[in-house]
Design a protein around this motif. Sequence first.
Motif, PDB file in Angstrom:
ATOM      1  N   ALA A  89      62.363 -19.086  -8.807  1.00  8.66           N
ATOM      2  CA  ALA A  89      63.079 -17.809  -8.760  1.00  8.66           C
ATOM      3  C   ALA A  89      63.483 -17.470  -7.329  1.00  8.66           C
ATOM      4  O   ALA A  89      62.725 -17.690  -6.386  1.00  8.66           O
TER       5      ALA A  89
ATOM      6  N   TRP B 174      60.176 -12.963 -18.708  1.00  8.43           N
ATOM      7  CA  TRP B 174      58.973 -13.193 -17.900  1.00  8.43           C
ATOM      8  C   TRP B 174      57.911 -12.123 -18.137  1.00  8.43           C
ATOM      9  O   TRP B 174      56.793 -12.236 -17.642  1.00  8.43           O
TER      10      TRP B 174
ATOM     11  N   VAL C 256      54.192  -9.683 -15.245  1.00  8.47           N
ATOM     12  CA  VAL C 256      55.448 -10.387 -14.987  1.00  8.47           C
ATOM     13  C   VAL C 256      55.103 -11.689 -14.278  1.00  8.47           C
ATOM     14  O   VAL C 256      54.574 -11.675 -13.162  1.00  8.47           O
ATOM     15  N   LYS C 257      55.402 -12.807 -14.928  1.00  4.75           N
ATOM     16  CA  LYS C 257      55.132 -14.122 -14.345  1.00  4.75           C
ATOM     17  C   LYS C 257      56.429 -14.667 -13.761  1.00  4.75           C
ATOM     18  O   LYS C 257      57.337 -15.071 -14.487  1.00  4.75           O
ATOM     19  N   VAL C 258      56.516 -14.680 -12.447  1.00  2.00           N
ATOM     20  CA  VAL C 258      57.738 -15.093 -11.760  1.00  2.00           C
ATOM     21  C   VAL C 258      57.769 -16.621 -11.658  1.00  2.00           C
ATOM     22  O   VAL C 258      56.815 -17.222 -11.154  1.00  2.00           O
ATOM     23  N   PRO C 259      58.836 -17.268 -12.108  1.00  2.00           N
ATOM     24  CA  PRO C 259      58.918 -18.733 -12.012  1.00  2.00           C
ATOM     25  C   PRO C 259      58.919 -19.216 -10.559  1.00  2.00           C
ATOM     26  O   PRO C 259      59.316 -18.490  -9.644  1.00  2.00           O
TER      27      PRO C 259
ATOM     28  N   CYS D  89      64.912 -10.602 -16.074  1.00  3.77           N
ATOM     29  CA  CYS D  89      63.486 -10.882 -15.893  1.00  3.77           C
ATOM     30  C   CYS D  89      62.718 -10.582 -17.176  1.00  3.77           C
ATOM     31  O   CYS D  89      61.498 -10.746 -17.225  1.00  3.77           O
TER      32      CYS D  89
ATOM     33  N   TYR E 167      66.111  -9.813 -10.090  1.00  4.50           N
ATOM     34  CA  TYR E 167      66.088  -9.982 -11.547  1.00  4.50           C
ATOM     35  C   TYR E 167      65.750  -8.630 -12.164  1.00  4.50           C
ATOM     36  O   TYR E 167      64.937  -7.869 -11.617  1.00  4.50           O
TER      37      TYR E 167
ATOM     38  N   THR F 217      52.226 -13.816 -10.303  1.00  3.38           N
ATOM     39  CA  THR F 217      52.137 -12.965 -11.487  1.00  3.38           C
ATOM     40  C   THR F 217      51.767 -11.556 -11.045  1.00  3.38           C
ATOM     41  O   THR F 217      50.785 -11.361 -10.324  1.00  3.38           O
TER      42      THR F 217
END
Length: 267
Positions: free
Chosen positions: A117, A89, A111-114, A86, A121, A40
Amino acid sequence: MKKCIFFLSIGLFLFFSSTAFAQLVLDKREIKIEARPGETVTGSVTVTNRYKQDVTLKAYCEDFVYEPPYRGFKTVRPLGSTPRTCGPWITLTTPMFIVPSKGKQEVMYSVKVPQDAKGGYYGVIFFEKGEGALTAEKGVGIKEKAGCALFLETTNKEKKAKIDKIAVNKDSMEGYISNLGDCVFVAQGSFYIMDSKGIVADRGELQKYYLPAGAEALFSVKVSEKVPSGKHTLMINFDAGEGKALIKEVDFSKDKSGALKILAERD
């Protein structure tokens, strides 16, 4: 940091390097993030209000994509509608706020990156004022918006491209630069032409390209009249950033009538 303003009109990005006529000004024109999957990331954008009155702003996210011929032109798309978005997110801590006349407001984002990923993005954070007005000519709703583009790339991204499909087109050499990776490939091109003795006969610049994953763009090198007849080598070089270069060598001949013929290619 130089301030820039973005306006959105009928779905298009318009970038202005001058803020002489801007009333909503952001402290950054773009945000570039490199993050690990699952990480994040937080940051902020500051909005300056140059109006003589307080303004109410709405903050929200949408997608953007580079459009052919991939020379930097972007269009805005609805949130979550593109494969490399993105926007979903991104969380904005202040989605609606008031900025005093001649004042500033800092808006935080996260921004919460999966975890799954991989690659690049993209999205844009917009700050929109009011409900807009109708133009007398077309009756199209125009809203003033300032936007900050967000470029997110994961640490496990793959940047890969190639130059191929070299062909003669009258007095020019044409080819394609293709993005084989999973993030936007930005490349500035140049070329030079050497004769059989290694003497440079001509040189020049090529377009700068912004290629989404899987996209390709046509480039062209004109063989000018100052290149004499005989055998030559065309050196094509795209600066791919991060100290990397994409190079193609093309041996060709030019006869006395100016006709070109490809003899060999090397990467």
